[in-house]
Design a protein around this motif. Structure first.
Motif, PDB file in Angstrom:
ATOM      1  N   MET A 163     -16.235  42.083  21.480  1.00 35.79           N
ATOM      2  CA  MET A 163     -17.054  43.297  21.507  1.00 35.79           C
ATOM      3  C   MET A 163     -16.898  43.958  22.856  1.00 35.79           C
ATOM      4  O   MET A 163     -16.922  43.285  23.891  1.00 35.79           O
ATOM      5  N   LYS A 178     -15.002  37.002  17.902  1.00 37.08           N
ATOM      6  CA  LYS A 178     -15.397  38.407  17.781  1.00 37.08           C
ATOM      7  C   LYS A 178     -15.372  38.995  19.184  1.00 37.08           C
ATOM      8  O   LYS A 178     -16.030  38.480  20.095  1.00 37.08           O
ATOM      9  N   GLN A 224     -12.671  31.537  14.830  1.00 39.53           N
ATOM     10  CA  GLN A 224     -13.000  32.956  14.732  1.00 39.53           C
ATOM     11  C   GLN A 224     -13.490  33.452  16.093  1.00 39.53           C
ATOM     12  O   GLN A 224     -14.281  32.784  16.751  1.00 39.53           O
ATOM     13  N   LEU A 250     -28.436  30.160  20.116  1.00 40.61           N
ATOM     14  CA  LEU A 250     -27.204  29.390  20.004  1.00 40.61           C
ATOM     15  C   LEU A 250     -26.586  29.270  21.383  1.00 40.61           C
ATOM     16  O   LEU A 250     -26.665  30.196  22.182  1.00 40.61           O
ATOM     17  N   SER A 251     -25.955  28.141  21.616  1.00 37.26           N
ATOM     18  CA  SER A 251     -25.196  28.042  22.869  1.00 37.26           C
ATOM     19  C   SER A 251     -23.807  28.591  22.587  1.00 37.26           C
ATOM     20  O   SER A 251     -23.202  28.275  21.570  1.00 37.26           O
ATOM     21  N   PRO A 268     -20.672  27.408  16.277  1.00 32.53           N
ATOM     22  CA  PRO A 268     -21.859  26.756  16.842  1.00 32.53           C
ATOM     23  C   PRO A 268     -23.039  26.769  15.870  1.00 32.53           C
ATOM     24  O   PRO A 268     -24.159  26.497  16.257  1.00 32.53           O
ATOM     25  N   LYS A 292     -27.911  42.103  24.962  1.00 33.26           N
ATOM     26  CA  LYS A 292     -27.361  42.137  26.320  1.00 33.26           C
ATOM     27  C   LYS A 292     -28.021  43.239  27.137  1.00 33.26           C
ATOM     28  O   LYS A 292     -28.181  44.355  26.642  1.00 33.26           O
ATOM     29  N   ILE A 351     -19.791  43.205  25.562  1.00 34.65           N
ATOM     30  CA  ILE A 351     -19.939  41.978  26.357  1.00 34.65           C
ATOM     31  C   ILE A 351     -18.560  41.441  26.724  1.00 34.65           C
ATOM     32  O   ILE A 351     -17.623  41.548  25.952  1.00 34.65           O
ATOM     33  N   SER A 352     -18.509  40.869  27.895  1.00 33.23           N
ATOM     34  CA  SER A 352     -17.204  40.433  28.387  1.00 33.23           C
ATOM     35  C   SER A 352     -16.715  39.196  27.641  1.00 33.23           C
ATOM     36  O   SER A 352     -15.530  39.060  27.353  1.00 33.23           O
ATOM     37  N   GLU A 353     -17.641  38.296  27.288  1.00 38.00           N
ATOM     38  CA  GLU A 353     -17.203  37.077  26.627  1.00 38.00           C
ATOM     39  C   GLU A 353     -17.100  37.268  25.115  1.00 38.00           C
ATOM     40  O   GLU A 353     -17.722  38.174  24.561  1.00 38.00           O
ATOM     41  N   THR A 376     -12.671  41.293  14.991  1.00 41.28           N
ATOM     42  CA  THR A 376     -12.834  39.861  14.753  1.00 41.28           C
ATOM     43  C   THR A 376     -11.464  39.286  14.437  1.00 41.28           C
ATOM     44  O   THR A 376     -10.747  39.828  13.600  1.00 41.28           O
ATOM     45  N   ILE A 412     -19.130  36.488   9.361  1.00 46.69           N
ATOM     46  CA  ILE A 412     -17.693  36.799   9.361  1.00 46.69           C
ATOM     47  C   ILE A 412     -17.359  37.767  10.506  1.00 46.69           C
ATOM     48  O   ILE A 412     -16.195  37.943  10.853  1.00 46.69           O
ATOM     49  N   GLY A 413     -18.363  38.421  11.076  1.00 48.38           N
ATOM     50  CA  GLY A 413     -18.120  39.300  12.219  1.00 48.38           C
ATOM     51  C   GLY A 413     -18.323  40.773  11.933  1.00 48.38           C
ATOM     52  O   GLY A 413     -18.180  41.600  12.828  1.00 48.38           O
ATOM     53  N   LEU A 470     -27.293  34.916  22.561  1.00 43.61           N
ATOM     54  CA  LEU A 470     -26.717  34.863  21.220  1.00 43.61           C
ATOM     55  C   LEU A 470     -27.657  34.062  20.324  1.00 43.61           C
ATOM     56  O   LEU A 470     -28.062  32.954  20.676  1.00 43.61           O
ATOM     57  N   ILE A 520     -17.455  36.033  21.091  1.00 48.35           N
ATOM     58  CA  ILE A 520     -18.333  35.177  20.285  1.00 48.35           C
ATOM     59  C   ILE A 520     -17.426  34.304  19.437  1.00 48.35           C
ATOM     60  O   ILE A 520     -16.672  34.812  18.599  1.00 48.35           O
TER      61      ILE A 520
END
Lengths: 215, 245
Positions: free
Chosen positions: A60, A58, A56, B243-244, A88, B69, A63-65, A194, B118-119, B50, A67
């Protein structure tokens, strides 16, 4: 002279810009749509169990990265689903008939599907995508159909105001060969989305009922 | 009318009973030497943090992921061109880096997004120096009073810089160091370990309705692994686990 060079450069650059997946999609005609609906229904009818991995992401705008998370997915007819996040974080959703059990790390909660609006929608979207019932849910979604070199793509625009607040569109990607869902995109009104991708799928293998129990 | 008076009195009595001030403290006559640069504490995100999050409000229980952020500070609006000159305005200065310590960050803009596993987004908030903008929010959570509380919570969590009118106390039972002071409109009590090098809790309030206690535990590589934000007035608790990514 400089303007001419600039135009040539822009044309040349445009040639090299990679085309997003969507721009390769071409719309399906009426006959192909009916054929797709029939095949999805047939495949769902003949599928007794599914076991697969999922990842999965997500995305957004803020943010550039992305999730990212991943886990295992199990489905057993009629109404048994196990949706387990392994990385994670550890989080487990089990739906058995109309009861939902959640294991959030060590805490376990049980409740009825209809008592929780969020899970009622999640249940309907995930199961409805995989079983193909969302394709005929004209009350809640307006469907448009496309094809890409690898997938049949169904875009479902949300119609109900309540659901529209959290989801503007759902895009389901069915594998061209076996008509199984291999990707699900859930778009939010703000533009975030997502993407859930299903891999290593095993069909109609025995799955013990214990897999759908949370104690 | 009688009922309104009665409710108001009860409200003031209940709110007045909620104390976030650490107990059993002794004022220190001189300020203990505490190098703010060596203090281990939650640092405001330069990129993003996160967390696995659990939100409990009364009987409601929500779980999911929370992202915080720090956004690029928008450049100041360009000055209108002056007549007859035609000069271009000088380029905007780069955004200031977050300061060290636990004071108000007047230049920071933060985005705080809470979503389920689930997002699906529960809320998406933008916190600036003087306001909280609700970018999107589930209808059931989008209440003005709750958003005010969230504003206090995330403003206090993202404090950087120094406390004004600082007074230092020692807590009798624990020997923890308490720093009392003001940050903007908030009264604050910040609890540090006995050696003064690790931030344990921040308690703050600007009114009787928005007291908050934020606890930081399980520090790893200078960052708390767990953060708990409690609002005793409305019985809300937000538990965060790093969380990492």
């Amino acid at each position: 002279m400089p303007t001419k060079i600039l135009i040539h450069l822009i044309v040349l650059m445009a040639w090299w810009i990679p085309c997003p997946a969507n721009c390769q999609n071409s719309p399906l005609d009426g006959v192909s749509i009916e054929s797709l609906k029939t095949r999805v229904k047939e495949v769902a009818w003949n599928t007794r169990t599914i076991a697969c991995d999922f990842s999965q992401e997500k995305e957004m705008s803020m943010i550039s990265e992305k999730i990212k998370s991943n886990g295992k997915f199990y489905l057993k007819k009629e109404k048994m689903l196990r949706w387990e996040y392994l990385q994670p974080f550890s989080y487990l959703i089990v739906i058995k008939n109309d009861q939902i059990s959640i294991q959030d790390e060590y805490k376990v909660t049980h409740f009825q599907v209809h008592s929780n609006e969020v899970f009622r929608e999640i249940n309907r979207i995930i199961l409805g995508s995989i079983q193909g019932t969302l394709l005929t849910d004209d009350q809640n979604f307006k469907a448009t159909y496309f094809e890409s070199p690898t997938s049949w793509v169904v875009k479902l625009k949300t119609l109900t105001p309540k659901l529209k607040e959290s989801l503007s569109e759902i895009v389901i990607y069915f594998d061209r060969k076996d008509y199984m869902v291999n990707q699900l995109d859930m778009h939010e009104p703000g533009g975030d989305f997502t993407r859930i991708t299903f891999t290593s799928r095993k069909l109609n293998q025995p799955i013990a009922d214990e897999k759908f129990m949370v104690r | 009318m009688k009922n309104l008076w009665f409710v108001s009195i009860i409200f003031v009595l209940v709110a007045g009973c909620i104390s976030i001030k650490p107990s059993h403290t002794n004022r220190q006559s001189s300020i203990i030497n505490r190098q703010s640069s060596t203090v281990v504490s939650y640092t405001t995100p330069v990129v993003s943090h996160l967390f696995k999050a659990t939100l409990d409000i009364k009987k409601h229980h929500l779980t999911g992921l929370l992202v915080i952020k720090r956004m690029e500070t928008p450049p100041p609006a360009p000055a209108p061109p002056q007549e007859g000159r035609g000069e271009t305005p000088p380029p905007a200065p780069p955004p200031a880096p977050p300061q060290e310590g636990r004071g108000e960050d007047s230049s920071g803009i933060y985005r705080i997004v809470f979503m389920n596993e689930i997002g699906m987004t529960f809320f998406d908030l933008e916190l600036s120096a003087d306001s909280l903008k609700v970018v999107s929010c589930f209808e059931s959570l989008n209440k003005k009073a709750l958003m005010k509380i969230f504003e206090t919570d995330f403003r206090v969590l993202n404090w950087s810089g120094l406390v004004q009118n600082e007074q230092v106390y020692l807590q009798k039972e624990t020997n923890n160091m308490i720093v009392k002071g003001r940050i903007g409109k908030y009264k604050t009590w910040q609890t540090y370990s006995p050696s003064g090098d690790t931030l344990c809790t921040i308690a703050a309030k600007s009114s009787i309705a928005d007291p908050v206690i934020i606890s930081f535990v399980q520090y790893n590589d200078g960052f708390p692994g767990k953060i708990t934000i409690e609002n005793p007035f409305i019985g809300m608790k937000l538990a965060l686990r790093k969380l990492s990514k």
